[in-house]
Design a protein around this motif. Structure first.
Motif, PDB file in Angstrom:
ATOM      1  N   ILE A   4      -6.108  -9.535   0.360  1.00 32.44           N
ATOM      2  CA  ILE A   4      -7.322  -8.986   0.970  1.00 32.44           C
ATOM      3  C   ILE A   4      -6.965  -7.882   1.963  1.00 32.44           C
ATOM      4  N   THR A   5      -5.995  -8.147   2.821  1.00 31.36           N
ATOM      5  CA  THR A   5      -5.593  -7.155   3.818  1.00 31.36           C
ATOM      6  C   THR A   5      -5.069  -5.889   3.154  1.00 31.36           C
ATOM      7  N   ALA A   6      -4.263  -6.056   2.113  1.00 29.78           N
ATOM      8  CA  ALA A   6      -3.702  -4.894   1.411  1.00 29.78           C
ATOM      9  C   ALA A   6      -4.802  -4.047   0.784  1.00 29.78           C
ATOM     10  N   ASN A   7      -5.777  -4.691   0.152  1.00 23.12           N
ATOM     11  CA  ASN A   7      -6.837  -3.925  -0.502  1.00 23.12           C
ATOM     12  C   ASN A   7      -7.768  -3.256   0.498  1.00 23.12           C
ATOM     13  N   ARG A   8      -8.026  -3.909   1.620  1.00 21.48           N
ATOM     14  CA  ARG A   8      -8.823  -3.255   2.657  1.00 21.48           C
ATOM     15  C   ARG A   8      -8.103  -2.020   3.190  1.00 21.48           C
ATOM     16  N   LEU A   9      -6.802  -2.158   3.423  1.00 20.16           N
ATOM     17  CA  LEU A   9      -6.021  -1.024   3.902  1.00 20.16           C
ATOM     18  C   LEU A   9      -6.005   0.094   2.864  1.00 20.16           C
ATOM     19  N   LEU A  10      -5.792  -0.267   1.621  1.00 18.34           N
ATOM     20  CA  LEU A  10      -5.766   0.726   0.546  1.00 18.34           C
ATOM     21  C   LEU A  10      -7.108   1.436   0.424  1.00 18.34           C
ATOM     22  N   ALA A  11      -8.205   0.669   0.505  1.00 23.53           N
ATOM     23  CA  ALA A  11      -9.541   1.258   0.380  1.00 23.53           C
ATOM     24  C   ALA A  11      -9.819   2.272   1.487  1.00 23.53           C
ATOM     25  N   SER A  12      -9.206   2.064   2.645  1.00 19.24           N
ATOM     26  CA  SER A  12      -9.427   2.981   3.764  1.00 19.24           C
ATOM     27  C   SER A  12      -8.610   4.263   3.646  1.00 19.24           C
ATOM     28  N   ARG A  13      -7.659   4.271   2.713  1.00 17.07           N
ATOM     29  CA  ARG A  13      -6.731   5.396   2.652  1.00 17.07           C
ATOM     30  C   ARG A  13      -6.807   6.212   1.369  1.00 17.07           C
ATOM     31  N   CYS A  14      -7.693   5.850   0.467  1.00 21.24           N
ATOM     32  CA  CYS A  14      -7.824   6.639  -0.767  1.00 21.24           C
ATOM     33  C   CYS A  14      -9.190   6.388  -1.377  1.00 21.24           C
ATOM     34  N   VAL A  47       0.833  -1.210   0.000  1.00 18.61           N
ATOM     35  CA  VAL A  47       0.000   0.000   0.000  1.00 18.61           C
ATOM     36  C   VAL A  47       0.864   1.254   0.000  1.00 18.61           C
ATOM     37  N   GLU A  48       1.927   1.244   0.794  1.00 22.06           N
ATOM     38  CA  GLU A  48       2.812   2.412   0.829  1.00 22.06           C
ATOM     39  C   GLU A  48       3.412   2.671  -0.539  1.00 22.06           C
ATOM     40  N   SER A  49       3.802   1.618  -1.234  1.00 15.05           N
ATOM     41  CA  SER A  49       4.360   1.776  -2.571  1.00 15.05           C
ATOM     42  C   SER A  49       3.345   2.411  -3.516  1.00 15.05           C
ATOM     43  N   ALA A  50       2.126   1.881  -3.501  1.00 13.82           N
ATOM     44  CA  ALA A  50       1.096   2.391  -4.415  1.00 13.82           C
ATOM     45  C   ALA A  50       0.771   3.854  -4.143  1.00 13.82           C
ATOM     46  N   LEU A  51       0.575   4.195  -2.881  1.00  9.62           N
ATOM     47  CA  LEU A  51       0.193   5.565  -2.554  1.00  9.62           C
ATOM     48  C   LEU A  51       1.338   6.545  -2.773  1.00  9.62           C
ATOM     49  N   TRP A  52       2.565   6.079  -2.577  1.00 13.13           N
ATOM     50  CA  TRP A  52       3.707   6.951  -2.854  1.00 13.13           C
ATOM     51  C   TRP A  52       3.755   7.303  -4.335  1.00 13.13           C
ATOM     52  N   GLU A  53       3.593   6.313  -5.193  1.00 15.31           N
ATOM     53  CA  GLU A  53       3.637   6.593  -6.627  1.00 15.31           C
ATOM     54  C   GLU A  53       2.449   7.456  -7.052  1.00 15.31           C
ATOM     55  N   CYS A  54       1.293   7.232  -6.450  1.00 19.44           N
ATOM     56  CA  CYS A  54       0.153   8.097  -6.749  1.00 19.44           C
ATOM     57  C   CYS A  54       0.447   9.544  -6.366  1.00 19.44           C
ATOM     58  N   SER A  55       1.112   9.723  -5.236  1.00 20.87           N
ATOM     59  CA  SER A  55       1.407  11.084  -4.780  1.00 20.87           C
ATOM     60  C   SER A  55       2.315  11.825  -5.752  1.00 20.87           C
ATOM     61  N   LEU A  56       3.192  11.089  -6.432  1.00 22.17           N
ATOM     62  CA  LEU A  56       4.068  11.726  -7.414  1.00 22.17           C
ATOM     63  C   LEU A  56       3.255  12.293  -8.568  1.00 22.17           C
ATOM     64  N   PHE A  57       2.241  11.530  -9.013  1.00 18.82           N
ATOM     65  CA  PHE A  57       1.360  12.038 -10.061  1.00 18.82           C
ATOM     66  C   PHE A  57       0.507  13.194  -9.546  1.00 18.82           C
ATOM     67  N   GLU A  58       0.026  13.066  -8.325  1.00 18.94           N
ATOM     68  CA  GLU A  58      -0.824  14.112  -7.755  1.00 18.94           C
ATOM     69  C   GLU A  58      -0.098  15.441  -7.676  1.00 18.94           C
ATOM     70  N   GLU A  59       1.204  15.401  -7.410  1.00 17.53           N
ATOM     71  CA  GLU A  59       1.990  16.637  -7.353  1.00 17.53           C
ATOM     72  C   GLU A  59       1.947  17.400  -8.668  1.00 17.53           C
ATOM     73  N   HIS A  60       1.699  16.668  -9.754  1.00 14.96           N
ATOM     74  CA  HIS A  60       1.642  17.299 -11.079  1.00 14.96           C
ATOM     75  C   HIS A  60       0.213  17.418 -11.587  1.00 14.96           C
ATOM     76  N   GLY A  61      -0.755  17.275 -10.682  1.00 16.45           N
ATOM     77  CA  GLY A  61      -2.149  17.486 -11.024  1.00 16.45           C
ATOM     78  C   GLY A  61      -2.810  16.338 -11.766  1.00 16.45           C
ATOM     79  N   PHE A  62      -2.169  15.162 -11.800  1.00 18.12           N
ATOM     80  CA  PHE A  62      -2.747  14.022 -12.508  1.00 18.12           C
ATOM     81  C   PHE A  62      -3.346  13.047 -11.489  1.00 18.12           C
ATOM     82  N   THR A  63      -4.650  12.823 -11.604  1.00 12.97           N
ATOM     83  CA  THR A  63      -5.339  11.929 -10.662  1.00 12.97           C
ATOM     84  C   THR A  63      -6.212  10.894 -11.375  1.00 12.97           C
ATOM     85  N   ASP A  64      -6.052  10.756 -12.683  1.00 15.03           N
ATOM     86  CA  ASP A  64      -6.852   9.779 -13.432  1.00 15.03           C
ATOM     87  C   ASP A  64      -6.200   8.404 -13.275  1.00 15.03           C
ATOM     88  N   ILE A  65      -6.281   7.881 -12.055  1.00 13.94           N
ATOM     89  CA  ILE A  65      -5.495   6.717 -11.647  1.00 13.94           C
ATOM     90  C   ILE A  65      -6.399   5.635 -11.070  1.00 13.94           C
TER      91      ILE A  65
END
Length: 373
Positions: free
Chosen positions: A198-208, A167-185
């Motif tokens: 299952i645990t990873a997706n539940r955690l991810l769903a709670s954070r974005c 989850v940390e990896s995914a959200l970190w990479e998303c944040s790099l795009f977000e810094e440039h205004g891209f959120t079509d992710i």
């Protein structure tokens, strides 16, 4: 005779489609993802993408099996060069799968790909390319994180590919795009073990609120992989988590699509088509129910109308199951009693059961089509 009052509370069963996790919506070509859209089914071609004819044939096959989106590998310039012809002739949106070389991202965007899948863990200097990729995109991007390609920095931090690391990896990479205004992710965090996934997706769903692509990666051969995927997807989708799925099986992509469609229809998240209801068999049987069920499955393969067909083997559950189905047979003593919409039609020999069911299915479909028109 006295009546026993149990005093049990009435339980209202939740409707899974109404409990979907709210997300932002994006589009992959004509297919909406997230934001309440129907959960879509994806697969990936197994052909050499540079072989345009072979790739298009496989895309046509998965399209016929009700695939919504198809992904093709682009590991070389020849593959990127072939993509315009594939995109132009495919009847479903094509996503390009990019690893190792960021320059292919720009090539597939120029080719008209409906989406791009990138794996930040194995693309050279990916972080330095984010601004250019986001500016050039014009289509959605899937951030796909797998345990096998997790960033070494996160492996060192977490010790292994934990749900938190994924989850940390995914959200970190998303944040790099977000810094440039891209959120079509949309995001995928995959693992071969359903529990970690299952645990990873539940955690991810709670954070974005990004749409999530579900997958048990390297799930295995058809039987094992379908079960692992069904377990993971069923749990998450019942919680409202998941917006598009891919069943990763070591088998024909058509079978992957069929498995995905069956999982979704079983949860009420996709319109039901043909369903074979058949009993497992027991010592009461007087017919070869396994052979009949296999014959029925083969005979109805590709049947285009939404019917439930029951193939049952004895008088205990058989009549009830056959009566509840659109068409059914309750067997005994080498014969089968044919039901249609709850009414008994006739009794036929075991050798004529499947043929009779198919004829009645065609007649029933014609009747229902005429009533609609």
């Amino acid at each position: 005779m006295s009546t026993i009052e149990l005093g049990l509370p009435t339980i209202q069963a939740p409707q899974i489609p109404g409990r979907r996790r709210p997300t932002r919506q994006l589009r992959v070509g004509s297919v909406p993802i997230g934001g309440g859209a129907q959960v879509s089914v994806q697969t990936m071609t197994t052909t050499n993408t540079a072989d345009v004819d072979a790739t298009l044939q496989e895309i046509a096959a998965v399209t016929a099996a009700d695939c919504d989106i198809v992904r093709v590998a682009v590991p070389s310039q020849d593959d990127a060069d072939a993509l315009p012809a594939i995109v132009a002739k495919s009847s479903i949106p094509v996503i390009a799968d990019i690893h190792f070389q960021p320059r292919y991202v720009f090539a597939v965007l120029d080719a008209g790909s409906a989406g791009v899948r990138v794996n930040p863990g194995n693309i050279k200097k990916f972080d330095d390319q984010v601004a250019a990729i986001g500016a050039a995109a014009g289509v959605s991007i899937r951030i796909g994180v797998n345990a096998s390609t997790l960033d070494p920095r996160l492996l060192a931090k977490h010790g292994r590919a934990t749900p938190e690391a994924l989850v940390e990896s995914a959200l970190w990479e998303c944040s790099l795009f977000e810094e440039h205004g891209f959120t079509d992710i949309k995001i995928a965090v995959k693992y071969h073990d359903p529990r970690t996934m299952i645990t990873a997706n539940r955690l991810l769903a709670s954070r974005c609120d990004y749409p999530l692509h579900l997958g048990v990666t390297e799930a295995g051969p058809a039987f094992q992989g379908a079960i692992k995927s069904a377990v993971a997807f069923g749990i998450l989708l019942a919680d409202g988590i998941g917006d598009t799925i891919r069943v990763s099986l070591s088998t024909d992509p058509v079978e992957q699509v069929k498995a995905g469609c069956h999982i979704l229809s079983g949860l009420g998240l996709r319109p039901r088509k043909l369903e074979i209801v058949s009993c497992p068999g027991c010592g009461r049987l007087q017919v070869d129910i396994h052979r009949l069920a296999s014959q029925a499955e083969a005979a109805f393969d590709g049947f285009p109308h939404p019917l439930r067909v029951a193939v049952t083997g004895c008088v205990v559950n058989g009549p009830g199951e056959a009566r509840e189905a659109d068409l059914g047979v309750s067997c005994g003593n080498g014969k089968g009693q044919i039901f249609r919409k709850g009414k008994v039609l006739r009794t036929v020999p075991e050798t004529q059961i499947v043929e009779t069911l198919l004829k009645e299915a065609l007649a029933l479909s014609e009747t229902e089509t005429e009533s609609v028109t």
